[in-house]
Design a protein around this motif. Structure first.
Motif, PDB file in Angstrom:
ATOM      1  N   MET A 162       0.809  -1.363   0.077  1.00  0.00           N
ATOM      2  CA  MET A 162      -0.006   0.172  -0.041  1.00  0.00           C
ATOM      3  C   MET A 162       0.878   1.204  -0.085  1.00  0.00           C
ATOM      4  O   MET A 162       1.389   1.598   1.058  1.00  0.00           O
ATOM      5  CB  MET A 162      -0.938  -0.008   1.112  1.00  0.00           C
ATOM      6  CG  MET A 162      -1.917   1.072   1.374  1.00  0.00           C
ATOM      7  SD  MET A 162      -2.746   0.974   2.929  1.00  0.00           S
ATOM      8  CE  MET A 162      -3.611  -0.496   2.671  1.00  0.00           C
ATOM      9  N   PRO A 163       1.165   1.940  -0.952  1.00  0.00           N
ATOM     10  CA  PRO A 163       1.833   3.131  -1.057  1.00  0.00           C
ATOM     11  C   PRO A 163       1.217   4.339  -0.294  1.00  0.00           C
ATOM     12  O   PRO A 163       0.228   4.241   0.099  1.00  0.00           O
ATOM     13  CB  PRO A 163       1.708   3.651  -2.782  1.00  0.00           C
ATOM     14  CG  PRO A 163       1.172   2.476  -3.444  1.00  0.00           C
ATOM     15  CD  PRO A 163       0.455   1.623  -2.401  1.00  0.00           C
ATOM     16  N   LEU A 164       2.124   4.718   0.294  1.00  0.00           N
ATOM     17  CA  LEU A 164       1.784   6.023   1.231  1.00  0.00           C
ATOM     18  C   LEU A 164       2.382   7.270   0.830  1.00  0.00           C
ATOM     19  O   LEU A 164       3.502   7.350   0.300  1.00  0.00           O
ATOM     20  CB  LEU A 164       2.496   5.503   2.526  1.00  0.00           C
ATOM     21  CG  LEU A 164       2.041   4.326   3.149  1.00  0.00           C
ATOM     22  CD1 LEU A 164       2.950   4.204   4.516  1.00  0.00           C
ATOM     23  CD2 LEU A 164       0.425   4.482   3.399  1.00  0.00           C
ATOM     24  N   ALA A 165       1.737   8.371   1.252  1.00  0.00           N
ATOM     25  CA  ALA A 165       1.805   9.853   0.893  1.00  0.00           C
ATOM     26  C   ALA A 165       1.722  10.836   2.275  1.00  0.00           C
ATOM     27  O   ALA A 165       0.861  10.284   2.931  1.00  0.00           O
ATOM     28  CB  ALA A 165       1.510  10.320  -0.353  1.00  0.00           C
ATOM     29  N   GLU A 166       2.305  11.904   2.118  1.00  0.00           N
ATOM     30  CA  GLU A 166       2.044  12.888   3.299  1.00  0.00           C
ATOM     31  C   GLU A 166       0.477  13.255   3.180  1.00  0.00           C
ATOM     32  O   GLU A 166      -0.034  13.362   2.427  1.00  0.00           O
ATOM     33  CB  GLU A 166       2.867  13.979   3.343  1.00  0.00           C
ATOM     34  CG  GLU A 166       4.412  13.866   3.631  1.00  0.00           C
ATOM     35  CD  GLU A 166       5.194  15.005   3.830  1.00  0.00           C
ATOM     36  OE1 GLU A 166       4.548  16.236   3.392  1.00  0.00           O
ATOM     37  OE2 GLU A 166       6.243  14.874   3.878  1.00  0.00           O
ATOM     38  N   LEU A 167       0.042  13.302   4.382  1.00  0.00           N
ATOM     39  CA  LEU A 167      -1.495  13.599   4.463  1.00  0.00           C
ATOM     40  C   LEU A 167      -1.909  14.985   4.092  1.00  0.00           C
ATOM     41  O   LEU A 167      -2.666  15.453   3.100  1.00  0.00           O
ATOM     42  CB  LEU A 167      -2.037  13.457   5.845  1.00  0.00           C
ATOM     43  CG  LEU A 167      -3.464  13.735   5.997  1.00  0.00           C
ATOM     44  CD1 LEU A 167      -4.407  12.941   5.255  1.00  0.00           C
ATOM     45  CD2 LEU A 167      -3.922  13.657   7.446  1.00  0.00           C
ATOM     46  N   ASP A 168      -1.013  15.862   4.562  1.00  0.00           N
ATOM     47  CA  ASP A 168      -0.909  17.477   3.998  1.00  0.00           C
ATOM     48  C   ASP A 168       0.529  17.975   4.596  1.00  0.00           C
ATOM     49  O   ASP A 168       0.776  17.564   5.624  1.00  0.00           O
ATOM     50  CB  ASP A 168      -2.007  18.203   4.092  1.00  0.00           C
ATOM     51  CG  ASP A 168      -2.401  18.482   5.673  1.00  0.00           C
ATOM     52  OD1 ASP A 168      -1.821  19.021   6.333  1.00  0.00           O
ATOM     53  OD2 ASP A 168      -3.675  17.995   5.943  1.00  0.00           O
ATOM     54  N   LYS A 169       0.781  19.096   4.211  1.00  0.00           N
ATOM     55  CA  LYS A 169       2.125  19.635   4.837  1.00  0.00           C
ATOM     56  C   LYS A 169       1.743  20.152   6.568  1.00  0.00           C
ATOM     57  O   LYS A 169       2.839  20.431   6.838  1.00  0.00           O
ATOM     58  CB  LYS A 169       2.423  20.815   3.763  1.00  0.00           C
ATOM     59  CG  LYS A 169       2.965  20.253   2.359  1.00  0.00           C
ATOM     60  CD  LYS A 169       3.966  19.517   2.288  1.00  0.00           C
ATOM     61  CE  LYS A 169       4.468  18.974   0.994  1.00  0.00           C
ATOM     62  NZ  LYS A 169       5.825  18.104   1.215  1.00  0.00           N
ATOM     63  N   ASN A 170       0.639  20.498   6.657  1.00  0.00           N
ATOM     64  CA  ASN A 170       0.209  21.054   7.879  1.00  0.00           C
ATOM     65  C   ASN A 170       0.247  20.025   9.043  1.00  0.00           C
ATOM     66  O   ASN A 170      -0.135  20.114   9.964  1.00  0.00           O
ATOM     67  CB  ASN A 170      -0.844  21.988   7.885  1.00  0.00           C
ATOM     68  CG  ASN A 170      -0.900  23.002   6.919  1.00  0.00           C
ATOM     69  OD1 ASN A 170       0.204  23.720   6.773  1.00  0.00           O
ATOM     70  ND2 ASN A 170      -1.954  23.188   6.201  1.00  0.00           N
TER      71      ASN A 170
END
Length: 243
Positions: A109-117
């Motif tokens: 399951m690839p992952l990424a940042e939820l948002d910069k904040n």
């Protein structure tokens, strides 16, 4: 912690690296706002070298267990390469809410940042960085509320931030005590039940890989016992040199 308490958490020592048992609830490094961190105690772990050891990798603030430190620059460079190439074996123990129907499996399951904040918070994202984990059921039980819980051995095949926490939550069985991806309250709830149980490092070309095991933390023992854990039969100790 006192210096003596830091020394008591030393699990392994050789000329290249140290492995310490990181306590849950303590950040591994100083954040932008300052505050107490595990790095504050590294001075006592020099053992005659001119500089403090340094982190070879990281654990979440609320995750306990095996943490590898490099003792000098050459060691840190080698350890960094081993971690980056996926040659360091890592096994975590977790207690999850509910649990998988099968006894073992793999999550891709690839992952990424939820948002910069949101700092280090992560989310599943088909366009994110590849993230793979394996899991194996070690035991099943019921919590005090009668809800099912499962003891898992998890192995992250990649090293993404919050990887195991996101993977478990997205599979429908969040880790007990997770206030970000699970059902735990933000403050005052059950501690995160995720523990870096063992780590295997091929630090030397001419010797067998070093495997170190961290004892189960106090806050996980009750639920582990409900899932069939029989207690420690042997815990990791300093394996080469005397402290």
């Amino acid at each position: 912690m006192t210096p003596d308490e830091m020394l008591a958490r030393l699990l392994y020592r050789d000329g290249m690296m140290l492995v310490v048992d990181k306590p849950a609830g303590l950040s591994v490094h100083r954040g932008p706002k300052g505050g107490n961190s595990l790095e504050d105690y590294f001075g006592v772990l020099r053992f005659g070298l001119p500089r403090d050891p340094a982190l070879a990798h990281r654990l979440d603030k609320d995750t306990s267990g095996c943490l590898v430190l490099g003792r000098h620059r050459k060691a840190l460079a080698l350890l960094g390469k081993l971690f980056k190439q996926g040659k360091v074996g890592k096994t975590y123990w977790a207690i999850v809410e509910g649990g998988p129907a099968e006894d073992e499996g793999r999550i891709d399951m690839p992952l990424a940042e939820l948002d910069k904040n949101r700092g280090w918070w992560m989310k599943p994202d088909p366009h994110g960085k590849p993230a793979s984990s394996t899991w194996k059921v070690m035991g099943r039980g019921q919590g005090k509320d009668g809800v099912g819980i499962t003891w898992l051995a998890l192995e992250p095949l990649t090293g993404r931030t919050h990887q195991l926490r996101v993977h478990c939550a997205e599979m429908g069985w969040p880790i007990v005590g997770d206030p970000i991806y699970g059902s735990a309250p933000r403050t005052g709830g059950t501690p995160l039940h995720l523990h870096s149980r063992s780590i295997t490092v091929p630090i030397s070309k001419n010797k067998d890989a070093v495997t170190v095991e961290a004892p189960v933390p106090e806050h996980m023992r009750e639920l582990l016992t409900l899932c069939g854990w029989k207690g420690e039969t042997a815990v990791a100790q300093v394996q080469s040199e005397q402290r």
